[in-house]
Design an enzyme around this catalytic site. Structure first.
Site, PDB file in Angstrom:
ATOM      1  CG  ASP A  22      -0.364  -3.822   2.577  1.00 52.15           C
ATOM      2  OD1 ASP A  22       0.358  -3.463   1.778  1.00 52.15           O
ATOM      3  OD2 ASP A  22      -0.391  -3.279   3.728  1.00 52.15           O
ATOM      4  N   GLY A  35       3.057   6.061   9.161  1.00 51.83           N
ATOM      5  CA  GLY A  35       4.566   6.134   8.674  1.00 51.83           C
ATOM      6  C   GLY A  35       5.298   5.026   9.156  1.00 51.83           C
ATOM      7  CB  SER A  66       3.020   1.786   5.977  1.00 52.33           C
ATOM      8  OG  SER A  66       1.695   1.674   6.572  1.00 52.33           O
ATOM      9  N   GLY A  67       5.168  -0.793   6.368  1.00 51.00           N
ATOM     10  CA  GLY A  67       6.237  -1.411   5.511  1.00 51.00           C
ATOM     11  C   GLY A  67       7.460  -1.946   6.358  1.00 51.00           C
ATOM     12  CG  HIS A 103      -0.570   0.139   2.613  1.00 40.86           C
ATOM     13  ND1 HIS A 103      -0.052  -0.498   3.415  1.00 40.86           N
ATOM     14  CD2 HIS A 103      -0.008   1.606   2.802  1.00 40.86           C
ATOM     15  CE1 HIS A 103       0.223  -0.041   4.567  1.00 40.86           C
ATOM     16  NE2 HIS A 103       0.267   1.252   4.214  1.00 40.86           N
TER      17      HIS A 103
END
Ligand SMILES: *[C@@H]1O[C@H](CO)[C@@H](O)[C@H](O)[C@H]1NC(C)=O
Ligand SMILES: *[C@@H]1O[C@H](CO)[C@@H](O)[C@H](O)[C@H]1NC(C)=O
Ligand SMILES: *[C@@H]1O[C@H](CO)[C@@H](O)[C@H](O)[C@H]1NC(C)=O
Ligand SMILES: *[C@@H]1O[C@H](CO)[C@@H](O)[C@H](O)[C@H]1NC(C)=O
Ligand SMILES: *[C@@H]1O[C@H](CO)[C@@H](O)[C@H](O)[C@H]1NC(C)=O
Ligand SMILES: *[C@@H]1O[C@H](CO)[C@@H](O)[C@H](O)[C@H]1NC(C)=O
Ligand SMILES: *[C@@H]1O[C@H](CO)[C@@H](O)[C@H](O)[C@H]1NC(C)=O
Length: 752
Positions: free
Chosen positions: A139, A241, A243-244, A87
């Site tokens: 994701d 922030g 994410s990932g 995402h």
């Protein structure tokens, strides 16, 4: 009200630092070890509720930049490969060009130029074909670097789990990132990588939490390939922030990446643990994408090997967390009531909002609201809390920046020198999130606030019901208050009182706060400074818009999700209505024509409760009088008091002034044929707004067989001259506060 709180944890770029990251002109180095070692930092963590990481602790953590600023996190899994979340790179169904992205490795603080950090361009971004949105899973993303990373003490890959790898439920793992430290509260300078310990939650335990309505009454169905980590009580979590970024667990001296930060419902909310993409199920996909790349990612075997065939526990105890704030033994005994004692001034009442912070009106501390006081000046200040033997000392006073000019922001936060142990008392009050909607009909109470004085009589703690925003505007807006129309967020919260003030007594103290209860939990809903007034406080300033400021300052105030969602049969319909026309006598022919004044209205009945004449009833059949419930029953009481009804004399004179508000006058309209029809009963607290009788026809006719209803065809025809004063559709007037619709039929016990 926006209906979506499902938040993919990307961040809008934190301001880029010019020149902070020059793409290292260094050529790819050849210093990689022969065997790719993974998951071992040198011996030497958005993250909400976490703390600064030590440099070099998480050498696989990378920062993904776009447009010069940090957007997402990622993890180095091989010299040329970074694992992250889909995402971060897919907007509106389209994969963003790899050229827009760069990977910053070996970075600790993102403020200013960095030693040891280096930047790599992104050659390709790979996302599973079937990724279609965070809430639908898959994701995950792989980034191929344009040139391999230079491995070193601050840049090392993490180990990846094989598909068969099982992480035990309850394992303490770590999430890291530069994301927000609370909802809408960015990581402050110097932007040091944050770490937070999160526990893995089993699928059943997590699904159990997500099956309970949370923010916006949402529930969520977890999908295979998702993994939860966090705590039922919340407060520690990933946030925008992060994410990932990786969720890593230590096994056998190595760190394995169990999850990829994906999304959450808010950050750190109760019963809403963070949702991660489980990495293990993507072993095959990852291997396929990196095929031919040397060295590739390491997938060490788990030791001891997981026992295959062992079923996942499905009957885990479903332990949902209950609110930790807002519980009071009984109304009035508020365990969060704080008295701030400033030498030379009267005590100022406030509310404990966390272990260390008290919220109070800034106007209690005049002359000090323009600056952050140095601690020494606060030496003589004391705070008294319930059940605490000694007074607390004050470390800091933080006034709201707009306190001096905005009454709605008349707030200050006081930090205690030492946190208090929260138990039954003291205990913090719950604060609403900005999107909280206190339902019309919510039960509320006034509480002491600021330099308050004893209220007139015992009624100060009287229970009140919240009016809908529209009725608040229509009703109180006409009574000399300027009440804004409904808005998002609301600008006024209005309690409707059971009784008005006792005649001759006035409320001349400065402040009150409004506590509202949902599911047994009390929220600090509003504040009000009251100039000398003989009406009870009307429109309160909602506290919810201050939630972000309070959590920003306190980093731990108890903001709690909305707990009550029962809109009742009417829903929000009232919000779309207009105020009924206003005339001197109400919405429609309330009073008889002047010529009829003094004539007895034969159907009017005086209702006396406990010897006091309280309101007007309507004789609807020989043995039955209709009255408004709120005349008879006190809120919260289910026992019917001693009631007497007098017939044949009501209407001969007006009710005494002090009773007008509770008198619940009926609304009568005359048909063309001249018959008078009971159309409505006044809404509690009003002589101008009426609840329609029409919708109650079934109930009334079932209870009172002989009550006479005019057929719809003959009804209503208004008096020509008064016709335009009637709301066109009386049934719509039923969108009044629900309580006002509760009518009570009194059976007359004919006395001999
Ligand atoms: C998303 O795509 C749709 C259709 O392709 C388009 O109408 C819309 O404007 C796009 N939205 C954004 C934010 O780009
Ligand atoms: C995507 O496809 C893979 C392989 O077919 C499957 O295992 C996975 O469940 C799919 N994920 C989603 C979100 O559809
Ligand atoms: C669930 O909780 C009960 C009582 O706390 C306990 O006896 C039981 O062992 C628990 N079951 C599981 C599967 O943890
Ligand atoms: C203070 O008022 C300004 C102007 O209305 C507003 O933009 C700002 O957000 C307010 N500050 C806080 C902390 O609410
Ligand atoms: C807080 O109080 C509880 C119950 O009184 C006690 O068990 C706990 O140890 C206390 N915690 C601290 C940090 O003092
Ligand atoms: C209310 O204020 C008036 C003057 O402002 C004062 O005379 C009166 O004593 C006050 N009443 C109470 C109950 O404090
Ligand atoms: C809230 O959610 C529950 C469970 O999903 C549902 O039964 C209820 O109708 C919802 N209430 C509202 C007002 O949406």
């Amino acid at each position: 009200m926006s209906q979506h709180l499902l938040l993919p944890l990307v961040i809008l770029a934190i301001s880029p630092i010019p020149g902070a990251f020059q793409d290292s002109a260094l050529s790819p180095t050849q210093e990689e070890p022969e065997d790719l070692d993974c998951g071992r930092p040198e011996p030497s963590a958005r993250i909400m509720g976490g703390s600064d990481a030590q440099p070099g602790t998480w050498p696989w953590q990378v920062s993904l930049h776009q447009g010069g600023g940090h957007i997402c996190g990622g993890s180095l899994i091989a010299p040329s490969w970074v694992l992250s979340a889909a995402h971060c790179f897919v907007t509106n169904g389209t994969l963003e060009p790899a050229a827009e992205w760069s990977v910053v490795l070996g970075v600790h603080s993102q403020d200013g130029p960095l030693e040891g950090a280096h930047v790599r361009a992104v050659a390709a971004i790979l996302v599973p074909d079937n990724y279609s949105g965070v809430e639908r899973g898959a994701d995950v993303a792989l980034l191929r670097l344009a040139s391999p990373a230079r491995l070193g003490p601050a840049v090392r890959p993490v180990c990846l789990p094989r598909a068969s790898h099982r992480f035990a439920h309850g394992t303490a793992c770590w999430a890291t990132g530069w994301g927000d430290i609370q909802e809408d509260d960015p990581l402050p300078l110097p932007w040091v990588l944050q770490e937070v310990e999160l526990r893995l939650l089993g699928e059943a335990a997590c699904q159990c939490l997500y099956s309970r309505p949370g923010p916006f009454n949402l529930t969520f169905q977890l999908l295979p390939g998702m993994l939860c980590a966090g705590y039922p009580e919340g407060r520690r979590d990933t946030c925008q922030g992060d994410s990932g970024g990786p969720l890593v667990c230590k096994e056998g001296g190595r760190w394995f990446q169990a999850g990829i930060t994906s999304f959450g419902f808010g950050c750190g909310r109760r019963n809403r643990p963070g949702v991660f993409t489980a990495v293990a199920p993507y072993e095959a996909w990852i291997r396929e994408q990196v095929l031919g790349s040397e060295p590739g990612p390491a997938f060490p075997t788990q030791s001891p090997e997981p026992q295959s065939g062992l079923p996942e526990p499905t009957d885990e105890n479903c332990t949902i967390a209950l609110p930790e704030c807002g519980k009071a033994p009984r109304p009035g005994a508020w365990p969060w009531e704080a008295q701030v004692m400033v030498p030379g001034s009267r005590p100022c009442y406030g509310a404990l909002v966390s272990e260390s912070w008290v919220l109070a009106p800034a106007s209690c501390f005049p002359g000090r609201i323009s600056s952050d006081l140095p601690p020494r000046d606060l030496d003589d200040w004391r705070v008294m809390l319930p059940s605490r033997p000694r007074a607390e000392r004050v470390a800091r006073l933080v006034p709201h920046e707009n306190a001096s000019w905005d009454d709605a922001s008349n707030l200050a936060l006081l930090q205690l020198r030492a946190p208090v142990n929260l138990s039954t008392a003291p205990r913090p009050v719950c604060l609403p999130h900005p999107e909280h909607y206190f339902l019309p009909g919510s039960r509320c109470r006034l509480a002491r606030w600021g330099h308050t004085e004893p209220a007139p009589g015992a009624g100060s703690l009287l229970e009140a019901e919240l009016l809908g925003a529209w009725w608040c505007h229509c009703l109180y807006g006409r009574q000399g208050e300027s009440v804004p129309p409904p808005g998002e967020p609301p600008q006024a919260l209005c309690p409707a009182y059971q009784e008005e003030e006792v005649a001759g007594r006035c409320w001349n103290y400065s402040h009150w706060s409004l506590l509202c209860r949902e599911e047994g939990t009390w929220f600090l809903a509003g504040i009000r400074d009251l100039p000398s007034d003989c009406l009870r406080p009307r429109a309160f300033y909602p506290l919810q818009s201050h939630g972000p400021w309070i959590s920003h300052v306190t980093r731990g105030a108890y903001l709690e999700d909305q707990l009550a969602w029962d809109w009742g049969p009417e829903g929000e319909e009232t919000e779309t209505q207009t105020c009924p026309p206003h005339t001197e006598h109400g919405a429609c022919g309330l009073r008889p024509e002047p010529a009829l004044m003094g004539v007895l209205w034969p159907w009017l009945a005086e209702v006396h409760v406990a010897g006091e004449r309280v309101c007007t009833g309507i004789l609807v059949a020989p043995g039955w009088v209709l009255a408004a419930t709120h005349c008879i029953l006190r809120l919260g009481s289910t026992t019917v008091p001693y009631i007497e009804v007098y017939l044949g004399r009501a209407g001969a004179g007006p009710l005494p002034q002090s009773h007008q508000v509770t008198s619940a006058p009926p609304l009568l309209c005359q048909t063309e044929e001249g018959s008078w029809v009971l159309v409505g009963m006044a809404v509690r607290g009003s002589r101008e707004l009426f609840a329609a009788i029409g919708p109650e026809e079934t109930w009334i006719s079932q209870t009172v067989g002989e009550a006479h209803f005019l057929p719809p065809s003959g009804f209503p025809h208004w008096l020509p001259e008064g016709g335009d004063l009637c709301p066109p559709d009386m049934a719509r007037a039923s969108g009044s506060p629900r309580a006002a619709l509760f009518l009570l039929l009194l059976t007359l016990l004919i006395q001999g």
